[in-house]
Design a protein around this motif. Structure first.
Motif, PDB file in Angstrom:
ATOM      1  N   GLU A 433       0.905  -1.324  -0.119  1.00 15.29           N
ATOM      2  CA  GLU A 433       0.056  -0.026   0.041  1.00 15.29           C
ATOM      3  C   GLU A 433       0.782   1.248   0.072  1.00 15.29           C
ATOM      4  OE1 GLU A 433      -3.062   0.100   2.928  1.00 15.29           O
ATOM      5  OE2 GLU A 433      -3.372  -2.251   2.895  1.00 15.29           O
ATOM      6  N   ALA A 434       1.746   1.173   0.862  1.00 12.84           N
ATOM      7  CA  ALA A 434       2.898   2.460   0.711  1.00 12.84           C
ATOM      8  C   ALA A 434       3.494   2.660  -0.504  1.00 12.84           C
ATOM      9  CB  ALA A 434       3.799   2.290   1.875  1.00 12.84           C
ATOM     10  N   THR A 435       3.933   1.447  -1.289  1.00 12.70           N
ATOM     11  CA  THR A 435       4.358   1.486  -2.601  1.00 12.70           C
ATOM     12  C   THR A 435       3.583   2.226  -3.609  1.00 12.70           C
ATOM     13  OG1 THR A 435       5.738  -0.201  -2.112  1.00 12.70           O
ATOM     14  CG2 THR A 435       5.877   0.685  -4.340  1.00 12.70           C
ATOM     15  N   LEU A 436       2.150   2.061  -3.507  1.00  9.63           N
ATOM     16  CA  LEU A 436       1.387   2.561  -4.643  1.00  9.63           C
ATOM     17  C   LEU A 436       0.850   4.020  -4.300  1.00  9.63           C
ATOM     18  CD1 LEU A 436      -1.157  -0.723  -4.696  1.00  9.63           C
ATOM     19  CD2 LEU A 436       0.113   0.326  -6.535  1.00  9.63           C
ATOM     20  N   LEU A 437       0.913   4.146  -2.805  1.00 13.36           N
ATOM     21  CA  LEU A 437       0.883   5.561  -2.340  1.00 13.36           C
ATOM     22  C   LEU A 437       2.031   6.481  -3.080  1.00 13.36           C
ATOM     23  CD1 LEU A 437      -0.667   5.216   1.249  1.00 13.36           C
ATOM     24  CD2 LEU A 437      -1.919   6.330  -0.705  1.00 13.36           C
ATOM     25  N   GLY A 438       3.213   6.006  -2.849  1.00 14.27           N
ATOM     26  CA  GLY A 438       4.342   6.723  -3.500  1.00 14.27           C
ATOM     27  C   GLY A 438       4.046   6.939  -4.871  1.00 14.27           C
ATOM     28  N   ILE A 439       3.375   5.941  -5.633  1.00 12.24           N
ATOM     29  CA  ILE A 439       3.416   6.011  -7.126  1.00 12.24           C
ATOM     30  C   ILE A 439       2.227   7.138  -7.394  1.00 12.24           C
ATOM     31  CG2 ILE A 439       2.409   5.221  -9.224  1.00 12.24           C
ATOM     32  CD1 ILE A 439       3.755   2.135  -7.814  1.00 12.24           C
ATOM     33  N   LEU A 440       1.332   7.048  -6.827  1.00 14.67           N
ATOM     34  CA  LEU A 440       0.434   8.033  -6.918  1.00 14.67           C
ATOM     35  C   LEU A 440       0.991   9.710  -6.552  1.00 14.67           C
ATOM     36  CD1 LEU A 440      -2.965   6.785  -5.157  1.00 14.67           C
ATOM     37  CD2 LEU A 440      -2.324   7.147  -7.683  1.00 14.67           C
ATOM     38  N   ALA A 441       1.848   9.832  -5.708  1.00 15.12           N
ATOM     39  CA  ALA A 441       2.511  11.073  -5.412  1.00 15.12           C
ATOM     40  C   ALA A 441       3.309  11.580  -6.468  1.00 15.12           C
ATOM     41  CB  ALA A 441       3.388  10.948  -4.046  1.00 15.12           C
ATOM     42  N   ASP A 442       4.199  10.453  -7.213  1.00 16.90           N
ATOM     43  CA  ASP A 442       5.000  10.689  -8.227  1.00 16.90           C
ATOM     44  C   ASP A 442       3.986  11.179  -9.512  1.00 16.90           C
ATOM     45  OD1 ASP A 442       7.377  10.184  -6.997  1.00 16.90           O
ATOM     46  OD2 ASP A 442       7.337   8.101  -7.375  1.00 16.90           O
ATOM     47  N   TYR A 443       2.990  10.483  -9.435  1.00 14.50           N
ATOM     48  CA  TYR A 443       2.112  10.661 -10.848  1.00 14.50           C
ATOM     49  C   TYR A 443       1.658  12.357 -10.692  1.00 14.50           C
ATOM     50  CZ  TYR A 443       1.303   6.229 -13.220  1.00 14.50           C
ATOM     51  OH  TYR A 443       1.429   5.447 -13.867  1.00 14.50           O
ATOM     52  N   GLN A 444       1.358  12.636  -9.546  1.00 11.02           N
ATOM     53  CA  GLN A 444       0.922  14.082  -9.299  1.00 11.02           C
ATOM     54  C   GLN A 444       1.977  14.928  -9.734  1.00 11.02           C
ATOM     55  OE1 GLN A 444      -2.028  14.921  -6.051  1.00 11.02           O
ATOM     56  NE2 GLN A 444      -0.898  13.474  -5.050  1.00 11.02           N
ATOM     57  N   LEU A 445       3.337  14.606  -9.182  1.00 13.06           N
ATOM     58  CA  LEU A 445       4.443  15.564  -9.755  1.00 13.06           C
ATOM     59  C   LEU A 445       4.598  15.508 -11.258  1.00 13.06           C
ATOM     60  CD1 LEU A 445       6.920  14.745  -6.776  1.00 13.06           C
ATOM     61  CD2 LEU A 445       5.573  16.687  -7.116  1.00 13.06           C
TER      62      LEU A 445
END
Length: 571
Positions: A433-445
């Motif tokens: 779950e933490a890895t997927l949340l980090g992916i969403l953060a990168d997508y926003q950037l």
């Protein structure tokens, strides 16, 4: 070239030792002519796995000396270390004769002071002893007298020789330690060192770097990427370059400089089955970054999701390869081309919806490995885009790269759906779950047009969720919320109501938490300092933009530290 399993010094062994001795010649001109002799060295590479250890050791040592010789022409080395000969050497990774119990303690005895037929003389001496022909034995009295004379002469000469012995002691100790180190190395380890020199060292082997004398690599995990400064600097890039830029040139597979390295490591199919082969492939690709997209484009590297060990090993190989440092623009050659960069970030084996398929309603283990791979891809993308800030020939490169890579990445909705799937499962896997949340953060950037319409407030943890969320998940949620452009903090959170008392009629009085209230409850109840610090940063971002604490930011910290730890009291 015949072998004899019963004879320690058969014809084959003698031939290999003779060639090894010839290859140690000091004169480069002589060595070049020797290597040009047809049928002299090539037979030594055939069926090497059947040779005895005392035949392979001197031959491998001679090859290593040739590879490290700086004065020998590169063309001469390439004529010796062909793809065929290196493939034969790689076959020794499976060599086990030197570790077999049947040959433990075996010592190679050579008659250095005798004739060239050392092994034959040893046999004759043995046969002579067996037939009864004894050697002359010196009487014991004469031995003692000779020892006394030698002792007296040694005392007289000790003062003259003591300085020489001190000078030579260090050299002798160093040579002994080197000999002991070589004796403890297996044939597979010695072959590994030789092949590493050939494929990784540009000065002594097959590695070729075009356009520069030194390869400049940038570690994608060395430090956090300052994406804020990047975004600001990218807006001021002057688009006044005319003509065709280097990154706009066409690249077609497999146009690379290191064809020999690629052809060799391509013969090591499924390197994850052997530790040394795996290490060789990773270090070769690190030294030759132009080979990465071609190597990962091989047919046997398939990342189609399947819950089998071979799939997980393949995905780990691709993840480790994409985790290698990124080549800087000064490297030149195919590495500068846009299409090469795109396939070095998202290779064919994970493009065309492969990652999206692995994230959609698959077993948790598959989803975790796919998410981990996607996180590495995004990290590699961000590090590559930084080159646009430091090179005038990369004007517009970042935007073109981003547009091309996005066509190969899963849609953001797939990542959100994968996260929702994991949240609903009975067994929570916090790391996934933490890895997927980090992916969403990168997508926003990376994709601000998508971030402008995405409300990350749904990921603010509620008080009821706190006992079930790991520290990694909480930190990832807070990071995602902090960088989000659109968070409706005043919205009530469904399922976050908490009883704070009773009404006049005796019914419970419930308080519905807003998203901001959930954030304050997390800050007040958590005992982890890292989570508290992350909450503090998010609160600062929210409150300092309202004008309430604009002039006195320290008041905001004082107010936060005064909040009660009880979530009911905080509500």
């Amino acid at each position: 070239k015949k072998r004899n399993g019963n004879d320690k010094w058969d014809v084959r062994t003698l031939l290999v030792n003779m060639v090894a001795a010839i290859l140690r010649v000091d004169d480069d001109a002589v060595l070049t002519k020797v290597l040009a002799v047809r049928g002299l060295v090539a037979p030594c590479f055939s069926d090497m796995r059947l040779d005895k250890p005392h035949a392979l050791s001197p031959f491998l040592s001679a090859l290593h000396l040739i590879a490290l010789r700086p004065t020998l022409a590169r063309k001469t080395k390439q004529g010796l270390f062909t793809v065929a000969s290196m493939t034969a050497l790689s076959g020794l990774y499976e060599y086990t004769q030197d570790t077999d119990e049947a040959i433990e303690g075996e010592v190679v005895e050579l008659d250095v002071g005798g004739s060239a037929d050392g092994p034959a003389d040893a046999k004759d001496a043995q046969n002579q002893g067996e037939t009864g022909d004894s050697l002359d034995v010196q009487p014991m009295e004469e031995v003692e007298e000779a020892a006394d004379d030698a002792s007296s002469n040694g005392d007289e000469a000790s003062d003259d020789n003591i300085d020489d012995s001190d000078d030579n002691s260090d050299t002798l100790e160093e040579s002994k330690s080197e000999d002991q180190e070589e004796s403890t190395m297996t044939i597979a380890m010695r072959v590994h060192e030789l092949l590493l020199e050939l494929v990784c060292n540009p000065s002594c082997g097959l590695n070729f770097i075009s356009g520069t004398s030194a390869l400049e690599l940038v570690d994608i995990f060395a430090a956090d990427i300052d994406w804020t400064s990047y975004s600001q600097a990218s807006k001021h890039v002057q688009l006044d370059v005319t003509g065709t830029l280097p990154w706009e040139e066409t690249w077609r597979k497999p146009q690379i400089s290191n064809q020999a390295v690629y052809k060799f490591i391509a013969t090591l199919s499924r390197p994850y089955d052997h530790e040394l082969k795996y290490d060789l492939v990773l270090k070769a690709l690190k030294a030759c970054p132009d080979v990465i997209p071609v190597y990962l484009g091989q047919a046997w590297i398939s990342c189609e999701p399947r819950l089998v060990v071979r799939w997980m090993a393949t995905v780990k190989l691709v993840t480790d390869v994409l985790s290698l440092p990124v080549a800087a623009p000064s490297t030149g050659g195919a590495v500068m081309c846009l299409q090469h960069r795109v396939e070095a970030i998202v290779p064919d084996c994970i493009a065309a919806g492969v990652l999206a398929k692995a994230l959609q309603n698959q077993p948790t283990l598959i989803m975790f490995h796919a998410a981990k791979l996607l996180a590495v891809v995004l990290r590699r993308l961000k590090r590559t885009m930084e080159f646009a800030l430091h090179s005038s020939v990369h004007v517009g490169f970042d935007k073109a790269l981003l547009a091309a890579v996005r066509l190969r990445l899963p849609e953001s909705s797939v990542v959100v759906a994968a996260l929702s799937t994991l949240e609903k499962r009975s067994e929570r896997w916090g790391l996934a779950e933490a890895t997927l949340l980090g992916i969403l953060a990168d997508y926003q950037l990376l994709f601000p047009e998508w971030a402008a319409t995405f409300d990350a407030g749904r990921f603010v943890p509620t008080p009821a969720q706190l006992p079930t969320l790991s520290k990694a998940v909480q930190l990832a949620q807070l990071k995602l919320v902090e960088i989000s452009q659109q968070v409706q903090w005043e919205h009530s959170v469904k399922g976050a109501a908490i009883a704070v008392g009773k009404k006049a009629d005796g019914k419970p009085l419930a308080h519905n938490f807003t998203r901001f209230g959930c954030l304050l409850a997390l800050f007040g109840t958590t005992a982890d300092e890292a989570v508290r610090a992350a909450c503090r940063q998010v609160v600062h971002k929210v409150m300092l933009g309202t004008g309430v604490f604009e002039q006195h930011g320290w008041e905001l910290d004082l107010w936060l530290d005064s909040l009660p730890s009880d979530p009911i009291a905080a509500a």
